[in-house]
Write a protein that holds these residues in place. Sequence first.
Motif, mmCIF file in Angstrom:
data_model
loop_
_atom_site.group_PDB
_atom_site.id
_atom_site.type_symbol
_atom_site.label_atom_id
_atom_site.label_comp_id
_atom_site.label_asym_id
_atom_site.label_seq_id
_atom_site.Cartn_x
_atom_site.Cartn_y
_atom_site.Cartn_z
ATOM 1 N N PHE A 110 -83.890 -2.830 -30.552
ATOM 2 C CA PHE A 110 -83.982 -1.448 -31.011
ATOM 3 C C PHE A 110 -85.283 -0.803 -30.561
ATOM 4 N N VAL A 111 -85.192 0.445 -30.134
ATOM 5 C CA VAL A 111 -86.363 1.209 -29.716
ATOM 6 C C VAL A 111 -86.468 2.421 -30.630
ATOM 7 N N ILE A 112 -87.575 2.517 -31.339
ATOM 8 C CA ILE A 112 -87.792 3.644 -32.244
ATOM 9 C C ILE A 112 -88.391 4.775 -31.425
ATOM 10 N N GLU A 113 -87.626 5.842 -31.257
ATOM 11 C CA GLU A 113 -88.044 6.931 -30.378
ATOM 12 C C GLU A 113 -88.783 8.050 -31.091
ATOM 13 N N GLU A 114 -88.412 8.316 -32.331
ATOM 14 C CA GLU A 114 -89.042 9.433 -33.043
ATOM 15 C C GLU A 114 -88.906 9.228 -34.545
ATOM 16 N N VAL A 115 -90.000 9.468 -35.251
ATOM 17 C CA VAL A 115 -89.999 9.425 -36.710
ATOM 18 C C VAL A 115 -90.488 10.780 -37.207
ATOM 19 N N ALA A 116 -89.776 11.334 -38.175
ATOM 20 C CA ALA A 116 -90.171 12.595 -38.802
ATOM 21 C C ALA A 116 -89.899 12.468 -40.298
ATOM 22 N N ASP A 117 -90.249 13.484 -41.050
ATOM 23 C CA ASP A 117 -90.030 13.488 -42.486
ATOM 24 C C ASP A 117 -88.543 13.285 -42.784
ATOM 25 N N MET A 118 -88.212 12.155 -43.419
ATOM 26 C CA MET A 118 -86.849 11.820 -43.851
ATOM 27 C C MET A 118 -85.863 11.640 -42.696
#
Length: 140
Positions: A25-33
Amino acid sequence: MPVVMNEDDLQGFLAREFPQTADDFVIEEVADMSIRVRLPVAERHLRPGGTVSGPSIFALADVSVYLALLAMIGPKALAVTTNCSIDFMRKPAAQTDLICICRLLKLGRVLAVGECLIFSEGTEAPVARASMTYSIPPER
């Protein structure tokens, strides 16, 4: 509620706690919720007929909700899936990465509910939709 774990924090958490699958798995973007996670599709993710297997799609949705939750509450490895509903709507494109767009609909003290749309990279119509509930371990 602010994001407490970013992409690098989450990828490091996966490497420490789940080394057997962290590279899937590649985490590309994290934002609020919300979070965007990629499954780089490999031969091991395929089923007969050359399409991505249901268990691989489920894993992407499950990991995405888990990571979205951890991004908001911090590294609580013992959060667990308590319910899942998944609709497989279209055949994923063969040998094409899958992208999961996930958002948390509810983040409570003991339960979180997330929704995922999963796409073959480059397509507009989702291949699957999942709704998942996670149990958050109590503070000790």
